[in-house]
Each structure stands twice: as structure tokens, then as C-alpha cells.
Design a protein around this motif. Structure first.
Motif, PDB file in Angstrom:
ATOM      1  N   TYR A  45      47.880  42.812  43.019  1.00 11.49           N
ATOM      2  CA  TYR A  45      46.886  41.898  43.576  1.00 11.49           C
ATOM      3  C   TYR A  45      45.516  42.544  43.459  1.00 11.49           C
ATOM      4  O   TYR A  45      45.337  43.709  43.835  1.00 11.49           O
ATOM      5  CB  TYR A  45      47.173  41.602  45.043  1.00 11.49           C
ATOM      6  N   THR A  46      44.564  41.803  42.953  1.00 16.07           N
ATOM      7  CA  THR A  46      43.189  42.306  42.862  1.00 16.07           C
ATOM      8  C   THR A  46      42.393  41.769  44.044  1.00 16.07           C
ATOM      9  O   THR A  46      42.175  40.559  44.169  1.00 16.07           O
ATOM     10  CB  THR A  46      42.519  41.877  41.554  1.00 16.07           C
ATOM     11  N   PHE A  47      41.988  42.672  44.932  1.00 16.17           N
ATOM     12  CA  PHE A  47      41.201  42.314  46.103  1.00 16.17           C
ATOM     13  C   PHE A  47      39.727  42.536  45.803  1.00 16.17           C
ATOM     14  O   PHE A  47      39.338  43.533  45.181  1.00 16.17           O
ATOM     15  CB  PHE A  47      41.633  43.144  47.310  1.00 16.17           C
ATOM     16  N   VAL A  48      38.910  41.593  46.240  1.00 18.74           N
ATOM     17  CA  VAL A  48      37.480  41.624  45.935  1.00 18.74           C
ATOM     18  C   VAL A  48      36.681  41.764  47.226  1.00 18.74           C
ATOM     19  O   VAL A  48      37.171  41.495  48.327  1.00 18.74           O
ATOM     20  CB  VAL A  48      37.041  40.363  45.166  1.00 18.74           C
ATOM     21  N   THR A  49      35.437  42.145  47.062  1.00 20.25           N
ATOM     22  CA  THR A  49      34.524  42.282  48.183  1.00 20.25           C
ATOM     23  C   THR A  49      33.545  41.114  48.172  1.00 20.25           C
ATOM     24  O   THR A  49      33.015  40.748  47.124  1.00 20.25           O
ATOM     25  CB  THR A  49      33.746  43.601  48.097  1.00 20.25           C
ATOM     26  N   ALA A  50      33.334  40.522  49.349  1.00 25.79           N
ATOM     27  CA  ALA A  50      32.403  39.387  49.468  1.00 25.79           C
ATOM     28  C   ALA A  50      31.128  39.854  50.147  1.00 25.79           C
ATOM     29  O   ALA A  50      31.161  40.393  51.251  1.00 25.79           O
ATOM     30  CB  ALA A  50      33.040  38.264  50.272  1.00 25.79           C
ATOM     31  N   THR A  51      29.999  39.659  49.469  1.00 23.22           N
ATOM     32  CA  THR A  51      28.689  40.007  50.019  1.00 23.22           C
ATOM     33  C   THR A  51      27.756  38.827  49.819  1.00 23.22           C
ATOM     34  O   THR A  51      27.498  38.417  48.680  1.00 23.22           O
ATOM     35  CB  THR A  51      28.109  41.251  49.323  1.00 23.22           C
ATOM     36  N   ASN A  52      27.289  38.264  50.940  1.00 21.53           N
ATOM     37  CA  ASN A  52      26.386  37.109  50.890  1.00 21.53           C
ATOM     38  C   ASN A  52      26.962  35.973  50.044  1.00 21.53           C
ATOM     39  O   ASN A  52      26.251  35.322  49.271  1.00 21.53           O
ATOM     40  CB  ASN A  52      25.013  37.526  50.359  1.00 21.53           C
ATOM     41  N   GLY A  53      28.265  35.782  50.174  1.00 12.74           N
ATOM     42  CA  GLY A  53      28.925  34.694  49.462  1.00 12.74           C
ATOM     43  C   GLY A  53      29.276  35.001  48.028  1.00 12.74           C
ATOM     44  O   GLY A  53      29.863  34.166  47.339  1.00 12.74           O
ATOM     45  N   GLN A  54      28.938  36.193  47.554  1.00 11.20           N
ATOM     46  CA  GLN A  54      29.242  36.590  46.180  1.00 11.20           C
ATOM     47  C   GLN A  54      30.428  37.543  46.167  1.00 11.20           C
ATOM     48  O   GLN A  54      30.520  38.438  47.021  1.00 11.20           O
ATOM     49  CB  GLN A  54      28.028  37.258  45.535  1.00 11.20           C
ATOM     50  N   LEU A  55      31.331  37.340  45.198  1.00 15.01           N
ATOM     51  CA  LEU A  55      32.496  38.206  45.074  1.00 15.01           C
ATOM     52  C   LEU A  55      32.223  39.281  44.030  1.00 15.01           C
ATOM     53  O   LEU A  55      31.774  38.988  42.926  1.00 15.01           O
ATOM     54  CB  LEU A  55      33.729  37.397  44.676  1.00 15.01           C
ATOM     55  N   SER A  56      32.494  40.524  44.393  1.00 14.99           N
ATOM     56  CA  SER A  56      32.295  41.630  43.456  1.00 14.99           C
ATOM     57  C   SER A  56      33.618  42.330  43.193  1.00 14.99           C
ATOM     58  O   SER A  56      34.597  42.155  43.933  1.00 14.99           O
ATOM     59  CB  SER A  56      31.279  42.631  44.024  1.00 14.99           C
ATOM     60  N   THR A  57      33.665  43.100  42.111  1.00 16.94           N
ATOM     61  CA  THR A  57      34.881  43.781  41.680  1.00 16.94           C
ATOM     62  C   THR A  57      35.475  44.586  42.829  1.00 16.94           C
ATOM     63  O   THR A  57      34.778  45.317  43.525  1.00 16.94           O
ATOM     64  CB  THR A  57      34.611  44.701  40.501  1.00 16.94           C
ATOM     65  N   GLY A  58      36.761  44.421  43.025  1.00 14.91           N
ATOM     66  CA  GLY A  58      37.415  45.088  44.137  1.00 14.91           C
ATOM     67  C   GLY A  58      38.452  46.093  43.704  1.00 14.91           C
ATOM     68  O   GLY A  58      38.260  46.821  42.733  1.00 14.91           O
ATOM     69  N   GLN A  59      39.580  46.080  44.387  1.00 14.53           N
ATOM     70  CA  GLN A  59      40.600  47.107  44.236  1.00 14.53           C
ATOM     71  C   GLN A  59      41.948  46.464  43.946  1.00 14.53           C
ATOM     72  O   GLN A  59      42.321  45.465  44.553  1.00 14.53           O
ATOM     73  CB  GLN A  59      40.673  47.937  45.529  1.00 14.53           C
ATOM     74  N   ASP A  60      42.680  47.055  42.987  1.00 15.36           N
ATOM     75  CA  ASP A  60      44.034  46.606  42.693  1.00 15.36           C
ATOM     76  C   ASP A  60      45.025  47.271  43.653  1.00 15.36           C
ATOM     77  O   ASP A  60      44.943  48.478  43.904  1.00 15.36           O
ATOM     78  CB  ASP A  60      44.425  46.957  41.256  1.00 15.36           C
ATOM     79  N   LYS A  61      45.956  46.455  44.153  1.00 16.65           N
ATOM     80  CA  LYS A  61      46.990  46.982  45.041  1.00 16.65           C
ATOM     81  C   LYS A  61      48.346  46.449  44.601  1.00 16.65           C
ATOM     82  O   LYS A  61      48.529  45.240  44.450  1.00 16.65           O
ATOM     83  CB  LYS A  61      46.717  46.585  46.497  1.00 16.65           C
ATOM     84  N   ARG A  62      49.262  47.364  44.371  1.00 17.67           N
ATOM     85  CA  ARG A  62      50.627  46.999  43.997  1.00 17.67           C
ATOM     86  C   ARG A  62      51.408  46.712  45.278  1.00 17.67           C
ATOM     87  O   ARG A  62      51.523  47.566  46.161  1.00 17.67           O
ATOM     88  CB  ARG A  62      51.295  48.123  43.236  1.00 17.67           C
ATOM     89  N   ILE A  63      51.946  45.489  45.408  1.00 17.39           N
ATOM     90  CA  ILE A  63      52.623  45.089  46.638  1.00 17.39           C
ATOM     91  C   ILE A  63      53.980  44.493  46.283  1.00 17.39           C
ATOM     92  O   ILE A  63      54.086  43.609  45.438  1.00 17.39           O
ATOM     93  CB  ILE A  63      51.794  44.064  47.430  1.00 17.39           C
ATOM     94  N   GLN A  64      54.991  44.965  46.961  1.00 13.99           N
ATOM     95  CA  GLN A  64      56.358  44.524  46.714  1.00 13.99           C
ATOM     96  C   GLN A  64      56.718  43.364  47.637  1.00 13.99           C
ATOM     97  O   GLN A  64      56.278  43.309  48.782  1.00 13.99           O
ATOM     98  CB  GLN A  64      57.337  45.678  46.964  1.00 13.99           C
ATOM     99  N   ALA A  65      57.509  42.431  47.135  1.00  9.60           N
ATOM    100  CA  ALA A  65      58.079  41.360  47.955  1.00  9.60           C
ATOM    101  C   ALA A  65      59.504  41.754  48.328  1.00  9.60           C
ATOM    102  O   ALA A  65      60.300  42.121  47.464  1.00  9.60           O
ATOM    103  CB  ALA A  65      58.083  40.039  47.204  1.00  9.60           C
ATOM    104  N   ILE A  66      59.809  41.698  49.612  1.00  6.79           N
ATOM    105  CA  ILE A  66      61.130  42.079  50.096  1.00  6.79           C
ATOM    106  C   ILE A  66      61.636  41.023  51.083  1.00  6.79           C
ATOM    107  O   ILE A  66      60.884  40.175  51.553  1.00  6.79           O
ATOM    108  CB  ILE A  66      61.110  43.455  50.789  1.00  6.79           C
ATOM    109  N   GLN A  67      62.926  41.088  51.391  1.00  6.89           N
ATOM    110  CA  GLN A  67      63.486  40.245  52.446  1.00  6.89           C
ATOM    111  C   GLN A  67      63.041  40.834  53.779  1.00  6.89           C
ATOM    112  O   GLN A  67      63.306  41.990  54.083  1.00  6.89           O
ATOM    113  CB  GLN A  67      65.015  40.225  52.356  1.00  6.89           C
TER     114      GLN A  67
END
Length: 500
Positions: free
Chosen positions: A199-221
Motif C-alpha cells: 500500500y502506498t500511503f501519501v501525505t496531505a498538505t493543504n489538500g495536496q497529496l505528496s509522495t508517501g511511504q510504501d507499506k507491505r501489509i498482510q491479510a489474515i483471518q
């Protein structure tokens, strides 16, 4: 994921002291001898269906179940007009007395099927394959088909929590692909055989989205603990209890497991010990759940309630109601409050309930059931409007290896005053939306708009019908909350029933 398929059995029997509607039992209806324990008239398909899983046999089972249990069974099509050779999902849909604003305002909006009954039952107990983060999807920026996910909340100790995700985070890519209206459903489908996504998470500043951080997230029961937060605030002379409750689930082990109900009891024991004189119950992300859990919570809140006072009454189709009446058990259709030592109602004049357009079913049952006993102030968005409930029906013959699960509407609910007039949803006393691009944290009384409005009304600093954040948010294309089996549903468990 929900699938429109289905099967049969659930228990429908008039016993000596209680009427039971439960899953995983034989279908039993004996109009000729009510009140005689287990004396029943066996269903002919129990004898004749020898295990050949054809569409025709499946469809006859579906019709048979609907003729007995469906709330609108008097509106079912004539069997001679039905195509028993079509796919079961299409057959099931052809039976439903579907809602239409103009022609069927009293119609069915909520019956559905799952392709796996065990998955359905797991979901009803808060168990699902998930990353542990719930989110709302919005079109952003305006005028494009690009989609962003705004994180609503994160389950403690989940893969998302361990990856550092929190409420208010925003993502716009999955595995390097930008989310759009065309691809978001596929990219976010955690039921697929893909354990981990980026998942690529972005930063919002004054309504603008800037390059964020990739996070590997697992789906589990994962089993979701629905009690996300309980705390107290002191504002002047007001001691305010605040509860965030995200699903009416008794416990991870199903309706006989009261783990989560006990956690709610413990929270109210703390509220009572702290001497709260105002209460805010946050149900904005709560799509429903077990009626027994709704009754438990109502019994902790209600003013002047005890086990002599009616919380809700239920009405079934004519076939079932006639059997109740012949058995002299019509009085058993009312469920009364429980006596709870942790009840805080004596110190309250009102209760504030925070809602959204995802607030449904057992959440609405709570609002409706408390209204005869105290002032219930609704803050947020208009609720879903589900005043009906369902049961889970599945195949009882394991050897046939039929896994489908049916969830038909079987009942309508009323409060102690006979009121059930909320099929259009509860309209808020103060209309407030989550308009912030970056969502403030739950429990932030200064910045979170719904809670801030409730606190303002408690302290007298916010008056009138409208609160803050009254402009509806950016266009929404969906939410992970939509995938919960409880979404917009009420369910019954023995002996008092269950709504989800």
C-alpha cells in the motif's frame, strides 16, 4: 465477499417455553400441534433430496425455506411461474420482494446469500480475512476517476497496526498501481489468494497529496474486537463517558460466547465508577449485530429500565405468527431489558449517539428501543433504516457438501410504544459529516467533528439543528465496512433473537 447463493435448514419450532430461530438445526414447522415440544411435520425435501446437487434441487430448497421463513412469504411468486433450472443466485433474486421507492416502499432491501455458510457465520462473529484497517474510498482530486482510501480505524495488534497504519492515513496505490474507479475493487479484494500487498500511503498538505511511504501489509483471518475505545472526559461540571463500538458481536466464538458483552459491561462499570452524567455512544461505523448484544448495551444505558420493561417486540410472517398465537406464546415476542448493576441511566437525562450512513440495524434497534425511556440525541448522518431482521440458514447434511448460506429477512422490530417508523433511517438532531481529508483521531474532543458537536451540545456551546462539518464529504465510491456480513443486517439467536 458476499455471494447471492443459498440453502436451507434452520430451526423453526414452538417449544414449551420459547420460540427458537437458530442456524444449523432442522427446519421444523407443525401448524397442527403447536406447543408440543419437538413434534413436527417433516419437510418432504428432507426425505426426497438424496444428495444430487443440481440447480433444480438447490432452487427447490431455497423456495421451500423462503415459503416458511421469509417475512414477505405472501408476496412470493407462484411456483408455476418459476424457472427451477436457472442458477441459484438468479433464482433467489427472482423470489425477493425487492424494494422500490415508487412501487414497493415496504419492500426488501436486505436479504442476501453467501457462497460459504461458514464464512457467513464467521463474519457475523467479527471474524474475516482482513489487514485490520477499515477505510472509506473517495474520488480525489475532484473531477478525476482517481480513488483514495482514508483509514477510518485500525484494529489493535493487526497487520495494519504492526505496519504503523493509523486512523487518518491515506493511500492511493496498491502494488504500484494507482487506484481508480475502474480497478479499486479488484486491487482491494483481500479474498483473493494474495497474502501480502504493498500500500502506498501519501501525505496531505493543504489538500495536496505528496509522495508517501510504501507499506507491505498482510491479510489474515482476524477476529475483530468491536469495543475500540472507552474513555471519560471532564468538561466543566460535565463528566462525559465516550464509547466507540463498531459491531454488535457477543464474542469471537459466536452467540454463546459473551466475551465482548462482558467487555462492554466492564466499560460501563468504569463509567459508573467515574460518576459520568453524560454519555456519547459512537456507532458511526457500526453496521449491526446480535440483538442480544444490543439488549445488553441498552440495559446499561436506559433510564429506569429493568427486566419488567420491554426493549423491543418482533413480528414475523402470518404462518409463524399464527403458530405463536395457537400456542398461546404471542407474549414471548417481546424482549425485555436485563437488570444490570453497571447501568448508568440514573445519572443521565439523555444519551448522544454518533451515526453515519453506515449505521444500521442493531444500532438503530438500540436508538429505537431507548427512545421511550430517555432523550436520544442523534449526531452525524442519516442512518440506513433497517427495522427488519434475519436468520442464517444452511444445509444440515454434511455428506452433501453443500456450503451455501442463506440470510433472509424474517421479522420486523418495534419498540415498547409500537414504533417501527424508521425505514428511511433516523434523521440526526445535528447533521455532521467527516469532511476532513485527514481524519482527526477518535476521542479528540477539540477536532473530531462529530464528538466535538456532541460535547458542544452537552456544554451548551453548540445549539440548533446543525453542528459543524455540515457539508457532505467528497464523492464516495464505497467502504470496507460494506463487506461486513453485518452490514445493514439484524440477526436472531436463541432464545431472544439476534439482529444484524
Amino acid at each position: 465477499m458476499k455471494k447471492v447463493f443459498g440453502w436451507r435448514p434452520a430451526l423453526l419450532a414452538v417449544a414449551s417455553s420459547a420460540f427458537l430461530l437458530t442456524a444449523c438445526k432442522d427446519p421444523q414447522v407443525d401448524p397442527s400441534s403447536p406447543g408440543t415440544g419437538n413434534a413436527t411435520a417433516a419437510n418432504p425435501y428432507d426425505r426426497n433430496f438424496q444428495g444430487t446437487v443440481t440447480d433444480a434441487n438447490l432452487n427447490r430448497w431455497i423456495l421451500d425455506s423462503m415459503q416458511v421463513y421469509y417475512y414477505w412469504n405472501d408476496k412470493l411468486p407462484d411456483a408455476s411461474t418459476l424457472n427451477f433450472d436457472q442458477q441459484p443466485n438468479l433464482f433467489f433474486e427472482s423470489l425477493l420482494y425487492r424494494y422500490n421507492r415508487q412501487t414497493r416502499p415496504d419492500g426488501d432491501r436486505f436479504s442476501f446469500m453467501y457462497d460459504n455458510a461458514q464464512d457467513l457465520k464467521n463474519s457475523l462473529s467479527g471474524i474475516a480475512r482482513t489487514t485490520g484497517m477499515e477505510f472509506r474510498l473517495n474520488l480525489y482530486p475532484s473531477g478525476t476517476d482517481n480513488v483514495i482510501g482514508r483509514v477510518l480505524y485500525v484494529l489493535p495488534n493487526s497487520p495494519a497496526a504492526r505496519a504503523g497504519v493509523k486512523r487518518g492515513d491515506i493511500f492511493n496505490k496498491i502494488d504500484g498501481q494507482t487506484l481508480t474507479r475502474a480497478n479499486y475493487a479488484t486491487l482491494l479484494d483481500v479474498s483473493q489468494n494474495i497474502d501480502t500487498r504493498t500500500y502506498t500511503f501519501v501525505t496531505a498538505t493543504n489538500g495536496q497529496l505528496s509522495t508517501g511511504q510504501d507499506k507491505r501489509i498482510q491479510a489474515i483471518q482476524l477476529a475483530e474486537d468491536p469495543v475500540l475505545l472507552d474513555t471519560t472526559f471532564t468538561v466543566g461540571s460535565k463528566k462525559i463517558g465516550y464509547l466507540v463500538y463498531n459491531q454488535f458481536i457477543t464474542g469471537p466464538g459466536g452467540p454463546t460466547d459473551r466475551t465482548y458483552d462482558q467487555k462492554i459491561d466492564n466499560a460501563f462499570a468504569r463509567f459508573k465508577g467515574a460518576g459520568i452524567n453524560e454519555l456519547v455512544v459512537d456507532l458511526r461505523y457500526n453496521p449491526g449485530g446480535y440483538v442480544s448484544s444490543a439488549l445488553n448495551l441498552a440495559s446499561l444505558i436506559g433510564k429506569g429500565v429493568d427486566n419488567s420493561k420491554v426493549f423491543y417486540r418482533q413480528e414475523y410472517n402470518k404462518l409463524i405468527m399464527d403458530q405463536f398465537n395457537r400456542a398461546g406464546q404471542a407474549g414471548g415476542l417481546s424482549s425485555r431489558f436485563s437488570n444490570k448493576s453497571q447501568n448508568v441511566g440514573a445519572n443521565l437525562q439523555r444519551v448522544f449517539v454518533l451515526t453515519s450512513d453506515a449505521t444500521a440495524s442493531a444500532s438503530e434497534l438500540l436508538i429505537n428501543g431507548l427512545k421511550p425511556y430517555m432523550d436520544v440525541q442523534v449526531i452525524g448522518d442519516t442512518t440506513v433504516g433497517k427495522n427488519v431482521g434475519s436468520i442464517t440458514i444452511e444445509d444440515r447434511y454434511a455428506a452433501r457438501k453443500v456450503k451455501l448460506g442463506l440470510q433472509p429477512i424474517v421479522t420486523k422490530s418495534f419498540n415498547s410504544l409500537g414504533q417501527s417508523d424508521y425505514s428511511g433511517g433516523f434523521v440526526p438532531n445535528a447533521v455532521v459529516f467527516e469532511t476532513n481529508l485527514v481524519l482527526p483521531q477518535l476521542g479528540d474532543i477539540a477536532n473530531e467533528p462529530l464528538l466535538r458537536t456532541a460535547v458542544g451540545r452537552i456544554t451548551g456551546t453548540v445549539n440548533g439543528r446543525l453542528g459543524v462539518g455540515t457539508q457532505r464529504e467528497m464523492p464516495s465510491v464505497g467502504s470496507s465496512l460494506d463487506d461486513k456480513a453485518a452490514g445493514g443486517n439484524m440477526f436472531f439467536d436463541a432464545p431472544n433473537g439476534l439482529f444484524k
